[in-house]
Design a protein around this motif. Structure first.
Motif, PDB file in Angstrom:
ATOM      1  N   SER A 100       0.863  -1.183   0.000  1.00 49.02           N
ATOM      2  CA  SER A 100       0.000   0.000   0.000  1.00 49.02           C
ATOM      3  C   SER A 100       0.897   1.230   0.000  1.00 49.02           C
ATOM      4  N   ALA A 101       0.266   2.393  -0.224  1.00 48.21           N
ATOM      5  CA  ALA A 101       1.036   3.644  -0.331  1.00 48.21           C
ATOM      6  C   ALA A 101       1.161   4.373   1.005  1.00 48.21           C
ATOM      7  N   VAL A 102       0.694   3.747   2.082  1.00 50.79           N
ATOM      8  CA  VAL A 102       0.818   4.360   3.402  1.00 50.79           C
ATOM      9  C   VAL A 102       2.297   4.497   3.763  1.00 50.79           C
ATOM     10  N   LYS A 103       2.668   5.664   4.295  1.00 47.17           N
ATOM     11  CA  LYS A 103       4.077   5.913   4.602  1.00 47.17           C
ATOM     12  C   LYS A 103       4.414   5.580   6.057  1.00 47.17           C
ATOM     13  N   VAL A 104       5.570   4.986   6.247  1.00 47.97           N
ATOM     14  CA  VAL A 104       6.133   4.732   7.564  1.00 47.97           C
ATOM     15  C   VAL A 104       7.551   5.282   7.547  1.00 47.97           C
ATOM     16  N   ASN A 105       7.823   6.241   8.425  1.00 46.01           N
ATOM     17  CA  ASN A 105       9.136   6.899   8.459  1.00 46.01           C
ATOM     18  C   ASN A 105       9.526   7.463   7.088  1.00 46.01           C
ATOM     19  N   GLY A 106       8.557   8.069   6.422  1.00 43.56           N
ATOM     20  CA  GLY A 106       8.834   8.747   5.155  1.00 43.56           C
ATOM     21  C   GLY A 106       8.931   7.856   3.935  1.00 43.56           C
ATOM     22  N   MET A 107       8.689   6.570   4.098  1.00 45.40           N
ATOM     23  CA  MET A 107       8.798   5.636   2.988  1.00 45.40           C
ATOM     24  C   MET A 107       7.505   4.842   2.850  1.00 45.40           C
ATOM     25  N   LYS A 108       7.040   4.652   1.601  1.00 47.71           N
ATOM     26  CA  LYS A 108       5.793   3.919   1.365  1.00 47.71           C
ATOM     27  C   LYS A 108       5.987   2.434   1.671  1.00 47.71           C
ATOM     28  N   GLU A 140       7.347   0.165  -0.903  1.00 46.14           N
ATOM     29  CA  GLU A 140       8.784   0.309  -1.150  1.00 46.14           C
ATOM     30  C   GLU A 140       9.584  -0.583  -0.196  1.00 46.14           C
ATOM     31  N   TYR A 141       9.107  -0.708   1.039  1.00 41.26           N
ATOM     32  CA  TYR A 141       9.729  -1.664   1.973  1.00 41.26           C
ATOM     33  C   TYR A 141       9.613  -3.075   1.402  1.00 41.26           C
ATOM     34  N   ALA A 142       8.406  -3.405   0.905  1.00 37.56           N
ATOM     35  CA  ALA A 142       8.159  -4.755   0.394  1.00 37.56           C
ATOM     36  C   ALA A 142       9.065  -5.067  -0.795  1.00 37.56           C
ATOM     37  N   ARG A 143       9.143  -4.146  -1.737  1.00 36.28           N
ATOM     38  CA  ARG A 143       9.935  -4.384  -2.948  1.00 36.28           C
ATOM     39  C   ARG A 143      11.431  -4.486  -2.668  1.00 36.28           C
ATOM     40  N   ASN A 144      11.858  -3.861  -1.566  1.00 35.83           N
ATOM     41  CA  ASN A 144      13.283  -3.907  -1.216  1.00 35.83           C
ATOM     42  C   ASN A 144      13.584  -4.902  -0.097  1.00 35.83           C
ATOM     43  N   ASN A 145      12.554  -5.722   0.236  1.00 37.07           N
ATOM     44  CA  ASN A 145      12.712  -6.751   1.278  1.00 37.07           C
ATOM     45  C   ASN A 145      13.235  -6.188   2.591  1.00 37.07           C
ATOM     46  N   ILE A 146      12.694  -5.019   2.979  1.00 30.13           N
ATOM     47  CA  ILE A 146      13.078  -4.379   4.239  1.00 30.13           C
ATOM     48  C   ILE A 146      11.972  -4.629   5.265  1.00 30.13           C
ATOM     49  N   PRO A 147      12.293  -5.223   6.404  1.00 30.08           N
ATOM     50  CA  PRO A 147      11.264  -5.457   7.432  1.00 30.08           C
ATOM     51  C   PRO A 147      10.691  -4.131   7.938  1.00 30.08           C
ATOM     52  N   VAL A 148       9.391  -4.113   8.234  1.00 32.42           N
ATOM     53  CA  VAL A 148       8.756  -2.893   8.726  1.00 32.42           C
ATOM     54  C   VAL A 148       7.530  -3.266   9.556  1.00 32.42           C
ATOM     55  N   ASP A 149       7.296  -2.506  10.606  1.00 31.68           N
ATOM     56  CA  ASP A 149       6.082  -2.691  11.405  1.00 31.68           C
ATOM     57  C   ASP A 149       4.959  -1.898  10.743  1.00 31.68           C
ATOM     58  N   ARG A 150       3.922  -2.606  10.332  1.00 32.64           N
ATOM     59  CA  ARG A 150       2.813  -1.933   9.657  1.00 32.64           C
ATOM     60  C   ARG A 150       1.838  -1.334  10.665  1.00 32.64           C
ATOM     61  N   PRO A 151       1.368  -0.127  10.407  1.00 36.00           N
ATOM     62  CA  PRO A 151       0.421   0.495  11.343  1.00 36.00           C
ATOM     63  C   PRO A 151      -0.954  -0.154  11.256  1.00 36.00           C
ATOM     64  N   SER A 152      -1.737   0.030  12.301  1.00 34.71           N
ATOM     65  CA  SER A 152      -3.131  -0.420  12.319  1.00 34.71           C
ATOM     66  C   SER A 152      -4.040   0.800  12.337  1.00 34.71           C
ATOM     67  N   ARG A 153      -5.268   0.623  11.881  1.00 31.25           N
ATOM     68  CA  ARG A 153      -6.231   1.722  11.912  1.00 31.25           C
ATOM     69  C   ARG A 153      -7.619   1.173  12.168  1.00 31.25           C
ATOM     70  N   GLN A 154      -8.443   2.006  12.745  1.00 31.17           N
ATOM     71  CA  GLN A 154      -9.831   1.623  12.976  1.00 31.17           C
ATOM     72  C   GLN A 154     -10.708   2.118  11.829  1.00 31.17           C
ATOM     73  N   VAL A 155     -11.564   1.235  11.347  1.00 28.67           N
ATOM     74  CA  VAL A 155     -12.510   1.579  10.291  1.00 28.67           C
ATOM     75  C   VAL A 155     -13.880   1.080  10.715  1.00 28.67           C
ATOM     76  N   LYS A 156     -14.901   1.543  10.011  1.00 32.39           N
ATOM     77  CA  LYS A 156     -16.257   1.144  10.386  1.00 32.39           C
ATOM     78  C   LYS A 156     -16.938   0.411   9.249  1.00 32.39           C
ATOM     79  N   ILE A 157     -17.479  -0.748   9.545  1.00 32.29           N
ATOM     80  CA  ILE A 157     -18.273  -1.528   8.603  1.00 32.29           C
ATOM     81  C   ILE A 157     -19.744  -1.307   8.953  1.00 32.29           C
ATOM     82  N   ASP A 158     -20.464  -0.600   8.088  1.00 36.76           N
ATOM     83  CA  ASP A 158     -21.876  -0.326   8.351  1.00 36.76           C
ATOM     84  C   ASP A 158     -22.741  -1.552   8.100  1.00 36.76           C
ATOM     85  N   SER A 159     -22.437  -2.278   7.043  1.00 40.11           N
ATOM     86  CA  SER A 159     -23.185  -3.506   6.745  1.00 40.11           C
ATOM     87  C   SER A 159     -22.335  -4.404   5.864  1.00 40.11           C
TER      88      SER A 159
END
Length: 300
Positions: free
Chosen positions: A119-127, A130-149
């Motif tokens: 995804s294009a979400v940035k962590v420490n200034g990098m998408k 880009e971590y995935a394509r360069n095989n760099i380990p990264v902690d992915r953030p979590s977010r709350q979303v709402k499912i209406d139905s």
């Protein structure tokens, strides 16, 4: 020409491709889309023209409805059918409609999602991709979303070669990753899974039935009937509260002036300011003066 074109984005095109095409068709430079759809996804993509580009952030921040297909049996690195397989488990047990419906209902409400690695979400200034394509380990953030139905599509089950597919319709908040939802649904059913198809059927109040393809828009342009595909700016912000003003106040609004805080409208989010049915501006509460409201966007 100001307004919103409810575009039906076809598979194979990026949202940016659609913007470029519409700039050419409409012969207008000021064109903006209201939320990226991946190339393999088709669906409703409202496109803002000229002054309507001022409402892009407000139109983007709306509920979305999708028709998605989930495949049980293997998961991928991208969480959809385009990625490499990372886990497999053949589906050999009976999964019936009631099993699926019961699991789906567990996702209704506010849920926490881990942002996909691709995804294009940035962590420490990098998408993240880009971590995935360069095989760099990264902690992915979590977010709350709402499912209406979220509803199972009857008669959508398909079984073949150890794979099990079914479809569901979901209405959700901005920022919801449907491919992640598919993976989580599969996990709840006990299998690795991925999103195998996705269509966005509604967003920002615009539905599939009122959308136009690029070919249809081009045809209207050749007939000098482009206004036939154009919706007013106000259609894109119908979800915002309305504050009606008199003629004197309308003049102040069009000049971008601050106004006294009204007593008859909630100020927890931006709201429309109108005069005799005409959209004048979007206002919000003043961040420093609790007795005033200030303009966010003014429409000339």
């Amino acid at each position: 020409m100001d307004g919103i074109i409810p575009l039906w984005k076809e598979k194979g095109k990026t949202s940016h491709d659609c913007v470029i095409a519409l700039r050419r068709i409409c012969q207008i430079k000021k064109v903006g889309h209201t939320g990226t759809l991946d190339p393999e996804v088709e669906g409703v993509l409202p496109i803002c023209i000229n002054q309507a580009t001022k409402i892009v952030p407000f139109l983007t921040d709306t509920k979305k409805t999708y028709l998605a297909e989930v495949t049980l049996g293997y998961s991928t690195e991208t969480e959809d059918f385009t990625g490499k397989t990372i886990s497999e488990k053949q589906v050999q047990e009976l999964i019936n409609d009631n099993n699926i419906k019961e699991i789906l209902q567990k996702f209704v409400g506010t849920i926490t999602q881990t942002v996909p690695l691709y995804s294009a979400v940035k962590v420490n200034g990098m998408k993240l991709y880009e971590y995935a394509r360069n095989n760099i380990p990264v902690d992915r953030p979590s977010r709350q979303v709402k499912i209406d139905s979220i509803d199972f599509i009857e008669d959508s089950i398909r079984e073949e070669a150890g794979l099990f597919r079914f479809s569901f319709e979901v209405t959700c908040s901005k920022g919801t990753y449907i491919r992640t939802l598919c993976v989580d649904i599969g996990e709840a059913l006990g299998y690795p899974a991925h999103m195998s198809a996705l269509v966005r059927t509604e967003t920002g109040g615009f539905s599939q039935t009122e959308s136009f393809t690029l070919a249809q828009i081009k045809e209207k342009q050749e007939e000098n009937k482009l206004t036939d595909v154009l919706s007013p700016i106000s259609r894109g912000i119908e979800h915002l509260p309305v504050y009606q003003v008199d003629s004197e106040t309308a003049s102040r609004v069009l000049n971008g002036q601050k106004l006294p805080r009204p007593n008859d409208i909630p100020l927890d989010k931006p709201f429309r300011v109108q005069h005799q049915g005409d959209l004048l501006a979007i206002y919000q509460k003043h961040p420093e003066n609790e007795y005033e409201i200030k303009p966010v966007r003014v429409f000339k």
